[in-house]
Motif scaffolding. Sequence first.
Motif, PDB file in Angstrom:
ATOM      1  N   HIS A  73       3.146 -10.143  -3.334  1.00  0.00           N
ATOM      2  CA  HIS A  73       3.535 -10.172  -4.870  1.00  0.00           C
ATOM      3  C   HIS A  73       3.580  -8.799  -5.458  1.00  0.00           C
ATOM      4  N   ASN A  74       3.722  -9.050  -6.958  1.00  0.00           N
ATOM      5  CA  ASN A  74       4.150  -7.786  -7.622  1.00  0.00           C
ATOM      6  C   ASN A  74       2.895  -6.879  -7.802  1.00  0.00           C
ATOM      7  N   GLY A  75       2.981  -5.752  -7.411  1.00  0.00           N
ATOM      8  CA  GLY A  75       1.842  -4.878  -7.386  1.00  0.00           C
ATOM      9  C   GLY A  75       1.143  -4.978  -6.076  1.00  0.00           C
ATOM     10  N   SER A  76       1.547  -5.576  -5.072  1.00  0.00           N
ATOM     11  CA  SER A  76       0.794  -5.463  -3.915  1.00  0.00           C
ATOM     12  C   SER A  76       1.083  -4.088  -3.022  1.00  0.00           C
ATOM     13  N   GLY A  77       2.024  -3.196  -3.623  1.00  0.00           N
ATOM     14  CA  GLY A  77       1.784  -1.730  -3.140  1.00  0.00           C
ATOM     15  C   GLY A  77       3.189  -1.558  -2.206  1.00  0.00           C
ATOM     16  N   LYS A  78       4.284  -2.262  -2.351  1.00  0.00           N
ATOM     17  CA  LYS A  78       5.179  -2.162  -1.587  1.00  0.00           C
ATOM     18  C   LYS A  78       6.319  -0.986  -1.925  1.00  0.00           C
ATOM     19  N   SER A  79       6.464  -0.636  -3.271  1.00  0.00           N
ATOM     20  CA  SER A  79       6.893   0.395  -3.738  1.00  0.00           C
ATOM     21  C   SER A  79       6.173   1.955  -3.437  1.00  0.00           C
ATOM     22  N   THR A  80       4.932   1.750  -3.611  1.00  0.00           N
ATOM     23  CA  THR A  80       4.136   2.856  -3.178  1.00  0.00           C
ATOM     24  C   THR A  80       4.292   3.371  -1.983  1.00  0.00           C
ATOM     25  N   LEU A  81       4.418   2.264  -0.762  1.00  0.00           N
ATOM     26  CA  LEU A  81       4.953   2.461   0.497  1.00  0.00           C
ATOM     27  C   LEU A  81       6.022   3.484   0.717  1.00  0.00           C
ATOM     28  N   HIS A  90      15.925   3.328  -4.022  1.00  0.00           N
ATOM     29  CA  HIS A  90      14.669   2.846  -4.732  1.00  0.00           C
ATOM     30  C   HIS A  90      14.977   1.976  -5.641  1.00  0.00           C
ATOM     31  N   GLN A  91      13.580   1.345  -5.848  1.00  0.00           N
ATOM     32  CA  GLN A  91      13.594   0.072  -6.929  1.00  0.00           C
ATOM     33  C   GLN A  91      14.224   0.470  -8.258  1.00  0.00           C
ATOM     34  N   ASP A  92      13.868   1.693  -8.471  1.00  0.00           N
ATOM     35  CA  ASP A  92      14.694   2.240  -9.931  1.00  0.00           C
ATOM     36  C   ASP A  92      15.944   2.791  -9.693  1.00  0.00           C
ATOM     37  N   SER A 152      12.366  -7.393  -0.703  1.00  0.00           N
ATOM     38  CA  SER A 152      13.013  -8.260  -1.818  1.00  0.00           C
ATOM     39  C   SER A 152      12.215  -9.368  -2.220  1.00  0.00           C
ATOM     40  N   HIS A 153      12.254 -10.200  -3.438  1.00  0.00           N
ATOM     41  CA  HIS A 153      11.689 -11.035  -3.757  1.00  0.00           C
ATOM     42  C   HIS A 153      12.375 -12.446  -3.395  1.00  0.00           C
ATOM     43  N   ARG A 154      13.810 -12.280  -2.889  1.00  0.00           N
ATOM     44  CA  ARG A 154      14.526 -13.397  -2.851  1.00  0.00           C
ATOM     45  C   ARG A 154      14.555 -13.740  -1.251  1.00  0.00           C
ATOM     46  N   ARG A 194      -1.213  -7.557 -12.679  1.00  0.00           N
ATOM     47  CA  ARG A 194      -1.936  -6.832 -11.850  1.00  0.00           C
ATOM     48  C   ARG A 194      -1.695  -5.308 -11.936  1.00  0.00           C
ATOM     49  N   PRO A 195      -2.612  -4.730 -11.796  1.00  0.00           N
ATOM     50  CA  PRO A 195      -3.782  -4.925 -12.216  1.00  0.00           C
ATOM     51  C   PRO A 195      -4.348  -5.608 -13.464  1.00  0.00           C
ATOM     52  N   PRO A 196      -5.298  -6.536 -13.699  1.00  0.00           N
ATOM     53  CA  PRO A 196      -5.459  -7.162 -14.992  1.00  0.00           C
ATOM     54  C   PRO A 196      -5.937  -5.971 -16.068  1.00  0.00           C
ATOM     55  N   LYS A 250       4.329   1.834 -17.966  1.00  0.00           N
ATOM     56  CA  LYS A 250       4.938   2.715 -16.838  1.00  0.00           C
ATOM     57  C   LYS A 250       4.226   2.649 -15.436  1.00  0.00           C
ATOM     58  N   LEU A 251       2.916   2.466 -15.594  1.00  0.00           N
ATOM     59  CA  LEU A 251       2.056   2.649 -14.395  1.00  0.00           C
ATOM     60  C   LEU A 251       1.924   1.231 -13.840  1.00  0.00           C
ATOM     61  N   PHE A 252       2.542   0.337 -14.058  1.00  0.00           N
ATOM     62  CA  PHE A 252       2.632  -0.990 -13.722  1.00  0.00           C
ATOM     63  C   PHE A 252       3.698  -1.020 -12.688  1.00  0.00           C
ATOM     64  N   SER A 253       3.679  -1.925 -11.744  1.00  0.00           N
ATOM     65  CA  SER A 253       4.866  -2.301 -10.722  1.00  0.00           C
ATOM     66  C   SER A 253       5.943  -2.773 -11.543  1.00  0.00           C
ATOM     67  N   GLY A 254       7.146  -2.748 -10.861  1.00  0.00           N
ATOM     68  CA  GLY A 254       8.415  -3.340 -11.567  1.00  0.00           C
ATOM     69  C   GLY A 254       8.216  -4.738 -12.056  1.00  0.00           C
ATOM     70  N   GLY A 255       7.901  -5.464 -11.199  1.00  0.00           N
ATOM     71  CA  GLY A 255       7.775  -6.953 -11.409  1.00  0.00           C
ATOM     72  C   GLY A 255       6.858  -7.436 -12.618  1.00  0.00           C
ATOM     73  N   ASN A 256       5.633  -6.345 -12.446  1.00  0.00           N
ATOM     74  CA  ASN A 256       4.721  -6.675 -13.712  1.00  0.00           C
ATOM     75  C   ASN A 256       5.363  -6.204 -15.067  1.00  0.00           C
TER      76      ASN A 256
HETATM   77  N1  LIG Z   1       1.679   6.317 -10.905  1.00  0.00           N
HETATM   78  C1  LIG Z   1       0.646   5.283 -10.885  1.00  0.00           C
HETATM   79  N2  LIG Z   1      -0.424   5.428 -11.531  1.00  0.00           N
HETATM   80  C2  LIG Z   1      -1.494   4.247 -11.326  1.00  0.00           C
HETATM   81  N3  LIG Z   1      -1.187   3.134 -10.674  1.00  0.00           N
HETATM   82  C3  LIG Z   1      -0.148   3.072  -9.940  1.00  0.00           C
HETATM   83  C4  LIG Z   1       0.874   4.060 -10.042  1.00  0.00           C
HETATM   84  N4  LIG Z   1       2.185   3.588  -9.391  1.00  0.00           N
HETATM   85  C5  LIG Z   1       1.903   2.528  -8.879  1.00  0.00           C
HETATM   86  N5  LIG Z   1       0.464   2.022  -9.310  1.00  0.00           N
HETATM   87  C6  LIG Z   1      -0.159   0.865  -9.144  1.00  0.00           C
HETATM   88  O1  LIG Z   1      -0.135   0.469  -7.787  1.00  0.00           O
HETATM   89  C7  LIG Z   1       0.070  -0.899  -7.430  1.00  0.00           C
HETATM   90  C8  LIG Z   1       1.093  -0.906  -6.528  1.00  0.00           C
HETATM   91  O2  LIG Z   1       2.338  -0.665  -7.033  1.00  0.00           O
HETATM   92  P1  LIG Z   1       3.741  -0.963  -6.312  1.00  0.00           P
HETATM   93  O3  LIG Z   1       4.850  -0.455  -7.512  1.00  0.00           O
HETATM   94  O4  LIG Z   1       3.756  -0.232  -5.206  1.00  0.00           O
HETATM   95  O5  LIG Z   1       3.914  -2.594  -6.246  1.00  0.00           O
HETATM   96  P2  LIG Z   1       5.066  -3.314  -5.593  1.00  0.00           P
HETATM   97  O6  LIG Z   1       4.489  -4.129  -4.391  1.00  0.00           O
HETATM   98  O7  LIG Z   1       6.139  -2.518  -5.571  1.00  0.00           O
HETATM   99  O8  LIG Z   1       5.465  -4.452  -6.795  1.00  0.00           O
HETATM  100  P3  LIG Z   1       6.748  -5.140  -7.359  1.00  0.00           P
HETATM  101  O9  LIG Z   1       7.314  -6.341  -6.465  1.00  0.00           O
HETATM  102  O10 LIG Z   1       6.361  -5.488  -8.665  1.00  0.00           O
HETATM  103  O11 LIG Z   1       7.756  -4.052  -7.443  1.00  0.00           O
HETATM  104  C9  LIG Z   1      -0.015  -1.751  -8.532  1.00  0.00           C
HETATM  105  O12 LIG Z   1      -1.093  -2.229  -8.934  1.00  0.00           O
HETATM  106  C10 LIG Z   1       0.637  -0.395  -9.684  1.00  0.00           C
HETATM  107  O13 LIG Z   1      -0.234  -0.953 -11.006  1.00  0.00           O
END
Ligand SMILES: Nc1ncnc2c1ncn2[C@@H]1O[C@H](COP(=O)(O)OP(=O)(O)OP(=O)(O)O)[C@@H](O)[C@H]1O
Length: 493
Positions: free
Chosen positions: A29-37, A76-78, A193-195, A380-382, A389-395
């Motif tokens: 799901h959005n914010g599950s950590g994919k882009s962070t990985l 990258h996503q962006d 991908s979400h598709r 997410r997070p709520p 800017k600190l939220f994931s792309g989908g959020n």
């Molecule tokens: N620089 C940051 N500072 C604080 N929190 C962050 C930062 N980058 C990401 N997060 C948080 O880490 C979590 C994971 O974000 P991430 O971007 O990895 O999600 P994602 O799985 O790629 O989601 P999406 O499908 O929306 O792209 C999210 O809750 C996001 O808000």
Amino acid sequence: MSKTFPGLKALDDVSLEVHSGEVVAVLGHNGSGKSTLVKILAGVYQADSGSVVEVRNAEGQLAAGPDARSDLHFIHQDLGLADILTTVENLGLGTAARGRGFAPIHSRAERRRAQELIARFGVNFDVTVPVGRLSPAHRAIVAIARAMDGWTRPDNVLVLDEPTTALHGDEVQVLFEAVRRVAAAGAGVVFISHRLDEVLALADRVVVLRDGRVVAEESTSNLDHDQIVTLIAGRAIADISLEARGGPAEPVLTVSNINGAEIIDFSMTLRAGEIVGIGGILGSGREELAPLLFGSKYRFGGLVEIGGEELISDDTRAAIESGMAYVPADRRKSGAVMELSVRENLTLPMMRGLRRAFGRLDGRAERAETHSWMQIVGLRPPNPEQALKLFSGGNQQKVVLAKWLRVRPRVLLLDEPTQGVDVGAKAAIYELIMAARSDGTAILLCSSDTKELVSLCDRVLVFKGGRIVSEVQRGELTEERLVRDELALETRK
Ligand SMILES: Nc1ncnc2c1ncn2[C@@H]1O[C@H](COP(=O)(O)OP(=O)(O)OP(=O)(O)O)[C@@H](O)[C@H]1O
Ligand SMILES: [Mg+2]
């Protein structure tokens, strides 16, 4: 791998193994950590201590840390492009000699090489303009061309974080061909991908994240679409479908004979409580229509009227005042203020309902409303006070959409409303759109997702070469029909 942000554990002891020749989809799901990985792999973020990334090549040699990085290639996503630099520069083919006010100068060889790299993806555009001025699809292609070039060995690793959001069917196929080719040559591929149709078409294995943990790992051949949905969302999600409705309502938006850069002599009527879809391949005029109607792009000739009142071209403020709302496709760039909090972004377009006597903002009402929207879209997070800017792309996408739905507009222009959002949020967004329709909002839905058009629309207009080539009523709406009309494969009866 673990990654802790202040107050949030984005990745919690995640292990991932990618083999040579294999495509692994990382889902969640959005914010599950994919882009962070992905960003940890790329060295954009530092993982918490104890995390290890290793790349082992065909001879079994091991590279770890920064050494391993030259064997990894990213989309990258962006996209990670430098907007002010040209395609040639972004591809690392040369630096422009620039004088004040002069266009960048590239050698003929550099230009030809850049043209070759993008031509592999079936496109041709000016490689000497800043990429910030290119369309989203062309920008994506620059990022893809860059990741596909400059491999040190065939068994390198390719990581794609939602590479297809801006791409249409044909271009997606070209990308997938290229990905299959590098995998066949020995590369390991990580695909996000979400598709889910794409995931089923491309991936050998899926790894599902939920709140930063791996919750499932399964070979794709054992899974169907609905099973993947359940793994990601933690529950089954029913398909939404349009219920029949009463007789024709009055027209709210009337467009007669307008023209844009791509669109030629376009007319339509949009009624209250109606969802009209706009289909068409990239460059057909589909992406131009909403900005043209809203006034963020210049139109000439013709007339746009809301409730009988003429809307002047190039005046987005007047458009908003007469009840038009526009959710653009490129929400990061033009839909939101990244530095502001979710609450501020949500209430930005309409403070009116939240003003008390003497114009003071009712802080409690604002917080309560923000809270309810946050729940509707499943933020997410709520935490509505956190900067967008600190939220994931989908959020981020969900917040921008909520912001305009909240205004209860008379006319709602939606461009790719569910691009990049997860399956759970997609269902929530569809329900919001349907609720707006029941309330009498006239909705124009521009989408490259034919499935979305079929699920939501009362009728669909298909663009080709700047003109409408067909109008498909609800009863005849199928994905097959839309794709055929978009490509005009067959002469119609
Ligand atoms: N620089 C940051 N500072 C604080 N929190 C962050 C930062 N980058 C990401 N997060 C948080 O880490 C979590 C994971 O974000 P991430 O971007 O990895 O999600 P994602 O799985 O790629 O989601 P999406 O499908 O929306 O792209 C999210 O809750 C996001 O808000
Ligand atoms: Mg992401």
